[in-house]
Design a protein around this motif. Structure first.
Motif, mmCIF file in Angstrom:
data_model
loop_
_atom_site.group_PDB
_atom_site.id
_atom_site.type_symbol
_atom_site.label_atom_id
_atom_site.label_comp_id
_atom_site.label_asym_id
_atom_site.label_seq_id
_atom_site.Cartn_x
_atom_site.Cartn_y
_atom_site.Cartn_z
ATOM 1 N N GLU A 46 0.851 -1.195 0.000
ATOM 2 C CA GLU A 46 0.000 0.000 0.000
ATOM 3 C C GLU A 46 0.885 1.243 0.000
ATOM 4 O O GLU A 46 1.737 1.409 0.868
ATOM 5 N N LEU A 47 0.654 2.109 -0.979
ATOM 6 C CA LEU A 47 1.442 3.326 -1.092
ATOM 7 C C LEU A 47 0.866 4.399 -0.167
ATOM 8 O O LEU A 47 -0.328 4.419 0.121
ATOM 9 N N THR A 48 1.724 5.282 0.258
ATOM 10 C CA THR A 48 1.320 6.264 1.265
ATOM 11 C C THR A 48 1.244 7.677 0.709
ATOM 12 O O THR A 48 1.016 8.614 1.460
ATOM 13 N N ASN A 49 1.464 7.830 -0.598
ATOM 14 C CA ASN A 49 1.439 9.199 -1.135
ATOM 15 C C ASN A 49 0.037 9.560 -1.593
ATOM 16 O O ASN A 49 -0.924 8.820 -1.429
ATOM 17 N N ASP A 50 -0.058 10.694 -2.246
ATOM 18 C CA ASP A 50 -1.354 11.327 -2.440
ATOM 19 C C ASP A 50 -1.695 11.515 -3.911
ATOM 20 O O ASP A 50 -2.353 12.473 -4.268
ATOM 21 N N ASN A 108 -4.925 10.576 1.004
ATOM 22 C CA ASN A 108 -3.844 9.908 1.712
ATOM 23 C C ASN A 108 -4.403 8.646 2.318
ATOM 24 O O ASN A 108 -5.176 8.678 3.261
ATOM 25 N N VAL A 109 -4.041 7.486 1.764
ATOM 26 C CA VAL A 109 -4.729 6.253 2.119
ATOM 27 C C VAL A 109 -4.449 5.811 3.546
ATOM 28 O O VAL A 109 -5.256 5.138 4.152
ATOM 29 N N GLN A 110 -3.293 6.163 4.077
ATOM 30 C CA GLN A 110 -2.998 5.755 5.441
ATOM 31 C C GLN A 110 -1.824 6.574 5.957
ATOM 32 O O GLN A 110 -1.045 7.111 5.194
ATOM 33 N N PRO A 111 -1.694 6.705 7.294
ATOM 34 C CA PRO A 111 -0.487 7.329 7.828
ATOM 35 C C PRO A 111 0.727 6.504 7.390
ATOM 36 O O PRO A 111 0.608 5.300 7.159
ATOM 37 N N THR A 112 1.868 7.145 7.292
ATOM 38 C CA THR A 112 3.058 6.449 6.801
ATOM 39 C C THR A 112 3.562 5.476 7.859
ATOM 40 O O THR A 112 4.129 5.900 8.879
ATOM 41 N N PRO A 113 3.408 4.164 7.660
ATOM 42 C CA PRO A 113 3.795 3.195 8.702
ATOM 43 C C PRO A 113 5.271 3.279 9.058
ATOM 44 O O PRO A 113 5.634 3.022 10.202
ATOM 45 N N LEU A 114 6.130 3.620 8.098
ATOM 46 C CA LEU A 114 7.564 3.681 8.392
ATOM 47 C C LEU A 114 7.854 4.638 9.541
ATOM 48 O O LEU A 114 8.725 4.352 10.383
ATOM 49 N N LEU A 115 7.131 5.738 9.603
ATOM 50 C CA LEU A 115 7.408 6.742 10.626
ATOM 51 C C LEU A 115 6.888 6.322 11.994
ATOM 52 O O LEU A 115 7.134 7.004 12.991
ATOM 53 N N HIS A 116 6.144 5.225 12.029
ATOM 54 C CA HIS A 116 5.632 4.713 13.301
ATOM 55 C C HIS A 116 6.188 3.310 13.592
ATOM 56 O O HIS A 116 5.638 2.580 14.419
ATOM 57 N N PHE A 117 7.266 2.976 12.887
ATOM 58 C CA PHE A 117 7.861 1.638 13.034
ATOM 59 C C PHE A 117 8.412 1.439 14.448
ATOM 60 O O PHE A 117 9.151 2.267 14.969
#
Length: 314
Positions: free
Chosen positions: A68-72, A77-86
């Motif tokens: 799932e891509l996180t850009n717009d 914006n389909v979802q918060p960026t999971p990488l930043l909440h890893f």
């Protein structure tokens, strides 16, 4: 567990180039082939480079189905960026992350993104970075695989001598205009064929440098000089070319299906030096007749400069 980068077994790959198809489904197909040929399970940092509307997101979807891509790109914006909440200790955290640096840098400081990338890859997670060229300087090291998309798709496995993001960006940003012109000219020709020869059904579409190919099982009874004249009339009128929904465009008042709606010039007058090859070329292996259109003028784009070791000899 701290993870060590692997250089993988393909250090001899300098770069490979492929035609970047105009339609979404054909781009998916090429991306799947690239994934099989060039990506290893040990590739944790993958950089994607290309101008807006060049097809980066489509390419990533083809390379990594299900991600799932996180850009717009679609305005949502389909979802918060999971990488930043890893969370390294979270057993349910993902293995593969996507981040669009141009998009996320509007909401986060670059150092936050760098920390998140380092945290993930040092723990064996894979990160696909869209607009990698914007992060490379702050990150301080290159991706294991760089993929650029302009008129062509460039796949590189950099060494300490390159290629570097800047050189790939220079090429793909310079050549994307040819893909936009070729795709727009192809759709203008298709719209004329649909109007004047509705019984004609192309068997497929394929590619040629600075142009397009429309394939037919049987040799069409078409005056190619007349078809070129009609296309040049549309180009001379400088009508707008606009996306309408997900899979349709308009060329002036004419609406038609298109699966690569963002890869066009904004108006037909921006197509330079359009011409048709005045005979159908026959492919004896595929047993198809090829209608070939060309745009633009011969241009040296600098592939040979991507890995220029002679710079060290100064």
């Amino acid at each position: 567990m701290r993870y060590r980068f692997s250089s993988g077994p393909r250090e001899t790959l300098v770069y490979a180039t492929y035609y970047a198809p105009h339609g979404r489904l054909r781009l998916y197909s090429v991306a799947a082939e690239l994934s099989q040929r060039y990506l290893m399970p040990t590739d944790l940092l993958i950089g994607i480079i290309g101008a807006e509307g060049s097809g980066k997101s489509t390419l990533i979807k083809g390379l990594f189905p299900g991600l799932e891509l996180t850009n717009d790109d679609d305005g949502i914006n389909v979802q918060p960026t999971p990488l930043l909440h890893f969370q390294p200790d979270d057993p349910f955290s993902g293995h593969t992350f996507h981040i669009d640096i141009r998009y996320e840098s509007a909401f986060h400081q670059i150092y936050e993104i760098v920390e998140a990338v380092n945290s993930a890859i040092t723990r064996g997670r894979r990160v696909i970075i869209e607009h990698f060229d914007l992060l490379y300087g702050a990150l301080g090291y290159n991706a294991q695989v760089l993929i650029g998309i302009g008129e062509e798709i460039i796949v590189a496995r950099p060494t300490m001598f390159g290629p570097f993001p800047k050189s790939i960006k220079s090429i793909v940003h310079r050549t994307i205009k040819f893909r936009r012109m070729a795709h727009s000219a192809e759709d203008i020709v298709n719209s004329i064929l649909r109007r004047d020869h509705p019984y004609l059904l192309p068997s497929s579409h394929s590619d040629v440098k600075q142009g397009f190919v429309i394939n037919f099982h049987h040799k069409p009874d078409i005056d190619l000089a007349e078809l070129e004249r009609k296309a040049l009339e549309v180009i001379a009128q400088d009508v707008p070319i606009s996306p309408v929904g997900e899979d349709r465009i308009t060329i002036g008042d004419c609406a038609m299906p298109c699966t690569g709606t963002r890869t066009h010039v904004t108006s037909s007058g921006k197509i330079d030096n359009f011409r048709l090859i005045k005979e159908f070329k026959y492919d004896p292996i595929a047993k198809e007749y090829l209608l070939i259109g060309l745009i633009g003028r011969k241009t040296i784009v600098g592939f040979e400069d991507m890995v220029d070791v002679s710079r060290l000899d100064k």
